[in-house]
Design a protein around this motif. Sequence first.
Motif, PDB file in Angstrom:
ATOM      1  N   PHE A 701       0.813  -1.211   0.000  1.00  0.00           N
ATOM      2  CA  PHE A 701       0.000   0.000   0.000  1.00  0.00           C
ATOM      3  C   PHE A 701       0.849   1.264   0.000  1.00  0.00           C
ATOM      4  O   PHE A 701       0.342   2.351   0.241  1.00  0.00           O
ATOM      5  N   GLY A 702       2.145   1.114  -0.291  1.00  0.00           N
ATOM      6  CA  GLY A 702       3.013   2.273  -0.424  1.00  0.00           C
ATOM      7  C   GLY A 702       3.910   2.463   0.775  1.00  0.00           C
ATOM      8  O   GLY A 702       4.158   1.542   1.557  1.00  0.00           O
ATOM      9  N   ALA A 703       4.408   3.682   0.916  1.00  0.00           N
ATOM     10  CA  ALA A 703       5.369   3.981   1.976  1.00  0.00           C
ATOM     11  C   ALA A 703       4.724   4.048   3.343  1.00  0.00           C
ATOM     12  O   ALA A 703       5.415   3.938   4.353  1.00  0.00           O
ATOM     13  N   SER A 704       3.403   4.210   3.415  1.00  0.00           N
ATOM     14  CA  SER A 704       2.740   4.336   4.709  1.00  0.00           C
ATOM     15  C   SER A 704       1.300   3.876   4.580  1.00  0.00           C
ATOM     16  O   SER A 704       0.751   3.767   3.485  1.00  0.00           O
ATOM     17  N   SER A 705       0.698   3.615   5.738  1.00  0.00           N
ATOM     18  CA  SER A 705      -0.704   3.208   5.754  1.00  0.00           C
ATOM     19  C   SER A 705      -1.263   3.452   7.141  1.00  0.00           C
ATOM     20  O   SER A 705      -0.550   3.336   8.147  1.00  0.00           O
TER      21      SER A 705
END
Length: 912
Positions: A701-705
Amino acid sequence: MSSNCKESSILSDWIRRALSAHRTTICNSIALCSDDYLMPALRLAYSLVNQICKEEAVGKSPTLSIDWVENVVVYSKNRVESEVMHCGGRRDSLDSQGFIDSLGFDFNTSDAGGNDFDVDDDLFESILNDGTVLLEEERDRDVQEGEYDYNIRAEFSPSLFNLIRNDADGGGLPKVIVQRGISSLGVVFYVLFSGGERPAHFPTPTELAGQKLTTRFDTETETEELSQEQSDDLEPLPFDRDVTIDLAVEPSIFDSIDDEYVHDPLGDRTIDGAPDNPNPKKKHTSQQNRDISNNCSAPAESLRAKGLPSPLCDLVANMLDCINGTLSGEDSYQSMADVRSDLRLMLDNPNTFLRDVDTTKLSTAGLQLIEKTMFGRNVELSSIKDAYQRSISGECRPVTITGTSGTGKSLLANEFGKFVSSAGGIFLSGKFDQLQQGKPFSALASAFDQYCGILLQYDDVASPKEEVAFQLRSVLGKESYHLSKIIPSLATILGSELPVPNHNEDCINAQKRVQYLLCKFVEVISSSSSVPITLFLDDLQWADTASIAVVNQLLFAAGPSSHKNFFFLACIRERDSTTKWLPGIDILVAGGIKIKLDCMGEHTLNAMVSETLRLSPRLTRTLSNVMYHKTKGNPLFVSRLMRSLSNEGLLRPSLSRRRWEWDTKEIRSRRLPDDVAMFLTDSLEELPKEVRWALFVLSCFGASSEKNAFVERQGLDDNILKNLEIAVAEGLVVKIDDQYRFAHDRIQEAAYNTIPAEKRCVIHFKYGIELSSLLIGEEDASASVLFTAVNQLNLGGPHAVQDKGQYVTAARLNLRAGKKAMEMSDYETAYLNFDCGISFLRKKHWEEHYSLSLELFSLAARCALTNGDHISLKILIAEVVAKAQSFEDKLDVLYLETCALASSLRLAESIE
């Protein structure tokens, strides 16, 4: 003056006075450890060693045969703190009672009754500097060079220093003399920090003088030596290469202190931070040498027993160990400058270099890396600050920080952000993400949404929020509706009465419209703000074309003649096999100030290791040298390697020494990949399987969630959150409130690559379907959830579909996301959504899902025309014309074809 000498020395007198204020309430040992005593004592110690360094620079050295403790003058501003007493009978500089009487005060002689007198500070300093008055500007200069707190200071009597002659190589004093001098200063420090005690069983200057160093001078140079009067009082020293030493009589002078070398039972590795020595010096067995070595370690334990910090005890012990006159081991001081550097670190940063390390906590928590501390980037930071000051003054030039992965670009930018915030400015930040490119203007929206959040904190009518809202309504009018779709919180500021635009309007210039709106938004907020506004965009290499176009237009509009309260900063990774810059990025970089970050040098890396381990750079130099050659100075590589060494036990806390220790030989022999990405991949393989899986899920889901995003996804293991907490403890993930964020993009990429590409597609599609369940019957669902679900579906692709019904679901969700992107005037993202939706359609989709197919193709054609993609436009129009069931269904694409021909100046064809 000798008749007036007392037992108490100058230093002892100051110590007694300094401790007397505490003894009424606490015991002496506790008073010694209090900052009220310890910090002034450190300043005194620093001023003494600093004086010796300055004297050495002009060719002078303190005499070894005199008791240094008896030659210390301690004073404070406008007040003499102690008496000048030379019990050894030396009266060279302050050599006459008449001279002292001429000053108009008595130095606490027997006739003075113990009274202290205020004297002119400059006059007093002139005595200490052989008649040279220290001017104010000289004081300021000394403070900048490291002098501390002129309210408390100590100096040796000038009579202690004599002219010296260099050794044969012209390198200054012989090493044996340097070491003896450091040991003599160690005695002074012991007295100072122990509360006036002398080191037990330690040789006195008289005893050391008995160990004579026989010196022979050339007859031609004898006239250049000290005067006969002075030389009668001095013990001869080996000042030149013509030194004759009786080894049979004086073996202790050359004995080596081998305590720095501690071997394991097998004898094949060196620990405790000692350097790996292939040819260790043979330990002498003379009883005299063993006695001196033991006498040096005992005082250190005595200081520890008083509760003094271990780093300070080790410093004094290392200085006393120099009595043997040899250089051995990493702990041994090489010069007075080394002592001065260690004291300065303790004064500048006591929490790191003076206070004791909690070894019990280290044994359980392990190595705690300083993730947010910047090393060796002060020049680059100053360049950004200068550009910032010029920009807010009218010279608006963007700054881009470039460099390879892991060089600390984001850390430097965030350090600048602290400067902006501390100066009262506003620092807005947004981050582009390689796996979240399906969200229109994601980084810009995040940054400007932060500004709206700041405005919403004001509740009063006359607040900046009301002023900005009024200005935006006046400038944007009904177009503010489109801007509110990009910046969610803007709708709250503008109110609920936003006019709904005509959705049938021409969209040929839609991209220019959004550029215009965002530029106007920046113009309004910067002109309405009383403080400068900084826009920082991270990982610009992952930006979409539409965002790059907006940024370039924004910077063009914010030229020198525009507003003065705006500054732009961006970080971008240099081109490599995984990164390709969009054409617009080159234009942005070329038009501004480019700051390129390289990897750290050896000195900077040693500073990083030193502060992390809370040890003097002198002690960590060997370790950092090995790490530099293995990591080439890449900061990310260094931090992860240190964590890995700690996990493997090659870097560990010593409970007995209360400091970190390491196996230099083992670390040097360890094989590492040359690339930081490969090292991170190998490091993740050592984690438990469940933790690796949790990291992979987060990376999808990318660099953060957000934490809630994990909770809401159906079918996910509840243990993922627990395993992410383990990753947080390992320093791989940072948790801020309820958000999990990878500590670095390279860690995210490494975690993402732990699963094969084919399996990743299946997992992405599974998560997309699970999130889509939250959108059923929710037409007004969060745009963020919609874009996230569709992005996961598209990363999976048609090959990941497990059920035939999922093809249609994925196509419909892409149609919905594309329409939402068009509302935000992001036709690049909208086209990608429509194109992916078409890819999920199966054979006979025109017969089975006619309306869905017609809408996907028609809207894709509209976006292609807006984006100037005439090739795709031609293909899409041909498909609709061939498959449409009525002329009415063809009208939209035929109109688009006519517009395309007209824009290409093919008017005749457009009329036909």
